[in-house]
Design a protein around this motif. Sequence first.
Motif, PDB file in Angstrom:
ATOM      1  N   ASP A 177       8.220  -4.519  26.684  1.00  0.00           N
ATOM      2  CA  ASP A 177       7.138  -3.172  26.048  1.00  0.00           C
ATOM      3  C   ASP A 177       7.216  -3.029  24.750  1.00  0.00           C
ATOM      4  OD1 ASP A 177       6.747  -2.158  28.803  1.00  0.00           O
ATOM      5  OD2 ASP A 177       8.096  -1.199  29.151  1.00  0.00           O
ATOM      6  N   GLY A 178       8.604  -3.306  23.952  1.00  0.00           N
ATOM      7  CA  GLY A 178       9.085  -2.824  22.650  1.00  0.00           C
ATOM      8  C   GLY A 178       9.820  -3.023  22.176  1.00  0.00           C
ATOM      9  N   PRO A 179       9.672  -4.259  22.073  1.00  0.00           N
ATOM     10  CA  PRO A 179      10.831  -5.158  20.245  1.00  0.00           C
ATOM     11  C   PRO A 179       9.836  -5.242  19.562  1.00  0.00           C
ATOM     12  CG  PRO A 179      10.717  -6.879  21.987  1.00  0.00           C
ATOM     13  CD  PRO A 179       9.996  -5.477  22.865  1.00  0.00           C
ATOM     14  N   TYR A 180       8.604  -4.916  19.309  1.00  0.00           N
ATOM     15  CA  TYR A 180       7.610  -5.305  18.343  1.00  0.00           C
ATOM     16  C   TYR A 180       7.796  -4.501  16.782  1.00  0.00           C
ATOM     17  CZ  TYR A 180       5.832  -7.127  22.102  1.00  0.00           C
ATOM     18  OH  TYR A 180       6.470  -8.164  24.084  1.00  0.00           O
ATOM     19  N   GLY A 181       8.647  -3.440  16.537  1.00  0.00           N
ATOM     20  CA  GLY A 181       8.722  -2.456  15.184  1.00  0.00           C
ATOM     21  C   GLY A 181       7.923  -1.289  14.578  1.00  0.00           C
ATOM     22  N   GLY A 182       8.090  -1.291  13.531  1.00  0.00           N
ATOM     23  CA  GLY A 182       7.612   0.029  13.452  1.00  0.00           C
ATOM     24  C   GLY A 182       7.376  -0.278  12.185  1.00  0.00           C
ATOM     25  N   TYR A 183       5.892  -0.082  11.757  1.00  0.00           N
ATOM     26  CA  TYR A 183       4.805  -0.016  10.452  1.00  0.00           C
ATOM     27  C   TYR A 183       4.984   1.032   9.708  1.00  0.00           C
ATOM     28  CZ  TYR A 183       0.915  -2.284   7.884  1.00  0.00           C
ATOM     29  OH  TYR A 183       0.163  -2.666   7.082  1.00  0.00           O
ATOM     30  N   GLN A 184       4.999   0.942   8.326  1.00  0.00           N
ATOM     31  CA  GLN A 184       4.453   1.615   7.246  1.00  0.00           C
ATOM     32  C   GLN A 184       3.754   0.771   6.226  1.00  0.00           C
ATOM     33  OE1 GLN A 184       3.954   4.819   8.882  1.00  0.00           O
ATOM     34  NE2 GLN A 184       6.513   4.380   9.874  1.00  0.00           N
ATOM     35  N   ALA A 185       2.914   1.008   5.031  1.00  0.00           N
ATOM     36  CA  ALA A 185       2.023   0.305   4.173  1.00  0.00           C
ATOM     37  C   ALA A 185       1.080   1.113   3.231  1.00  0.00           C
ATOM     38  CB  ALA A 185       1.598  -0.463   4.672  1.00  0.00           C
ATOM     39  N   ILE A 186       1.190   1.099   2.460  1.00  0.00           N
ATOM     40  CA  ILE A 186       0.548   1.549   1.315  1.00  0.00           C
ATOM     41  C   ILE A 186      -0.049   0.957   0.517  1.00  0.00           C
ATOM     42  CG2 ILE A 186      -0.087   3.395  -0.976  1.00  0.00           C
ATOM     43  CD1 ILE A 186       3.557   5.078   0.298  1.00  0.00           C
ATOM     44  N   MET A 187      -1.079   0.590   0.059  1.00  0.00           N
ATOM     45  CA  MET A 187      -2.009  -0.711  -0.475  1.00  0.00           C
ATOM     46  C   MET A 187      -2.098   0.349  -2.566  1.00  0.00           C
ATOM     47  SD  MET A 187      -4.423  -2.995   0.410  1.00  0.00           S
ATOM     48  CE  MET A 187      -5.782  -1.985   0.979  1.00  0.00           C
ATOM     49  N   LYS A 188      -1.976   0.053  -3.207  1.00  0.00           N
ATOM     50  CA  LYS A 188      -2.700   0.071  -4.298  1.00  0.00           C
ATOM     51  C   LYS A 188      -3.991  -0.559  -4.647  1.00  0.00           C
ATOM     52  CE  LYS A 188      -1.823   0.488  -9.782  1.00  0.00           C
ATOM     53  NZ  LYS A 188      -1.948   2.534  -9.377  1.00  0.00           N
ATOM     54  N   ASN A 189      -5.160   0.231  -4.625  1.00  0.00           N
ATOM     55  CA  ASN A 189      -6.328  -0.307  -4.726  1.00  0.00           C
ATOM     56  C   ASN A 189      -6.477  -0.590  -6.518  1.00  0.00           C
ATOM     57  OD1 ASN A 189      -7.269   0.243  -2.428  1.00  0.00           O
ATOM     58  ND2 ASN A 189      -7.372   2.373  -2.698  1.00  0.00           N
ATOM     59  N   PRO A 190      -7.114  -1.711  -6.802  1.00  0.00           N
ATOM     60  CA  PRO A 190      -7.796  -2.039  -7.993  1.00  0.00           C
ATOM     61  C   PRO A 190      -8.840  -0.732  -8.574  1.00  0.00           C
ATOM     62  CG  PRO A 190      -8.305  -3.512  -6.829  1.00  0.00           C
ATOM     63  CD  PRO A 190      -7.938  -2.919  -5.857  1.00  0.00           C
ATOM     64  N   GLN A 191      -9.524  -0.625  -7.877  1.00  0.00           N
ATOM     65  CA  GLN A 191     -10.969   0.461  -8.592  1.00  0.00           C
ATOM     66  C   GLN A 191      -9.608   1.571  -9.058  1.00  0.00           C
ATOM     67  OE1 GLN A 191     -10.296  -0.925  -5.564  1.00  0.00           O
ATOM     68  NE2 GLN A 191     -11.786   0.219  -4.128  1.00  0.00           N
ATOM     69  N   GLY A 192      -8.702   1.964  -8.083  1.00  0.00           N
ATOM     70  CA  GLY A 192      -7.780   3.737  -8.667  1.00  0.00           C
ATOM     71  C   GLY A 192      -7.131   3.997  -7.123  1.00  0.00           C
ATOM     72  N   GLY A 193      -6.419   4.838  -6.763  1.00  0.00           N
ATOM     73  CA  GLY A 193      -6.007   5.261  -5.617  1.00  0.00           C
ATOM     74  C   GLY A 193      -5.702   4.334  -4.596  1.00  0.00           C
TER      75      GLY A 193
END
Length: 569
Positions: A537-553
């Motif tokens: 059921d559950g050993p698959y972890g917890g993910y968060q991410a932020i990507m910097k966009n080349p065009q800004g933001g």
Amino acid sequence: MPAHRLPAFAALLCCLPLTLAAADRITGQPFATRSEVHAPHAMAATSHPLATQIALDIMKAGGSAVDAAIAANAALGLMEPTGNGIGGDLFAIVWDPATRKLHGYDGSGRSPRALTMDEFRRRGLTEIPSHGPLPVTVPGTVDGWFALHERFGRLPMADNLAPTIRYARNGHPVHEVVAYYWDRSVPRLSRWPGFSAQFTIDGRAPRNGETWKNPNLADTLQKIADGGRDAFYKGDIARTIGDYFAANDGFLSYDDLAAHTGNWVEPVSTSYRGVDVWELPPSGQGIAALQILNLLEPYDLRSYGFGSPEHVHLFVEAKKLAFADRARWYADPEFHPAPVARLISKDYARERGALISMDTALREVQPGTPAQLDEGDTIYMTTADASGMMVSLIQSNYRGMGSGMAPPGLGFILQDRGEQFVLKDGHPNSYAPGKRPFHTIIPAFATKDGEPWLSFGVMGGAMQPQGHAQIIINMIDFGMNLQEAGDAPRIHHDGSTEPAGQNVLMTDGGRIELESGFPYETVRGLMRRGHRVQFADGPYGGYQAIMKNPQGGWTGASESRKDGQAAGY
């Protein structure tokens, strides 16, 4: 993850045509539970919506991404005590736009100096208990906050802690996944002094949506806000902790806390198809992700396709090889330095990669000998601010809510990270006083052509380096976007030789646990190669991410298997 909280898309995926594994049944494109989040100025992604909002409020008030990370981490210690808190350790990677480089911090604590290997033998123990006073090590989180703040903070620390102090006094509604794991922890931990009084409501866990207050934690955080780092390590808090363990068959002392310091460390990297992926060196397990990527780079995973037998087989075989080295080499570098440069080199990957067969699963894997050829439960969160600063931060009590040891009046539980030591002389991770145990918690980062690209992590024990590698592969080899890369069904291999506990050798090839969404054609193909495949059921972890966009933001993504949120402004 509890079965009732498995994402809805998992059930949908299990019914898809074989050619569309991990894809939307209408468009055939990679599936996502929600859209990516875009924002021009700042972004935060955490495992709790209120913590994400606190991080954004801090940055709107002029705080840096580090201020926001500290504020959100403090909030998560209150709101998600099932995975973290100021009784645990912290690791972070920071991209500093002023110096245009990455900075790493190892905020792990050491074992009590009065506790010796002979004491475990006297008690007849062959492994360190999972709960109670014996697995407790010095908590490094508060030290980590102040070290990061000294270099990169803009707001007073009191401002960063104020939102959590308010929520601790006034209350907040407990979220669903947190309530589930809290309920599971109460029966195990209620025997330990201070736990029931401070972490239950009339002996039970708070329920989904029920208001939870922790005035003791509010008082502790206020002391830290007023008195700084030393209020925790050299003041009344440290004395209370020392007295509590002295009265409850423990060894952690005031002197252990007063002597603690974390370490700034240099992140290390490997290039995967032109992207530089960064991890922290041991005592953590981050370089296992780099070893996995090096072993997979020679293969054209894109041509095999996501979810194919070849994709899963190659990933698992690479994981087995990396984890054999993890068990042998990853430990406190002050006691057992690892040959990191060699372990993450392309030459070493080519030598070890010769052991991989496309047709047969490895059953037993010995570690490599890089030293002779050349010269180690949780929350993850990430923030990014308008200046371009990015923070990849992970923090943990180790096993669920930690040791269960909750000193009176403080409102937090001490970690049980010391369970990771081996009670065996001569092992790299053998127990010793004043030593850091092998660490599972690892933040990650990726750059392109020297520019920041991705701050990300996948928490969850041994899943973490496996998850890091899968996110990179999903984005680079299979063309998924930031949210799709996290929502795609995950591979978890278990049974490798571990660097901790009894250090039992893998002799049967271990077992593959596949999340819902992989076709039965893949399961059959893996079995034909000699793999054992099972459901979990559950050993698959917890993910968060932020990507910097080349065009800004910024672009943000959050784990669909948890309560979290990515948001920006």
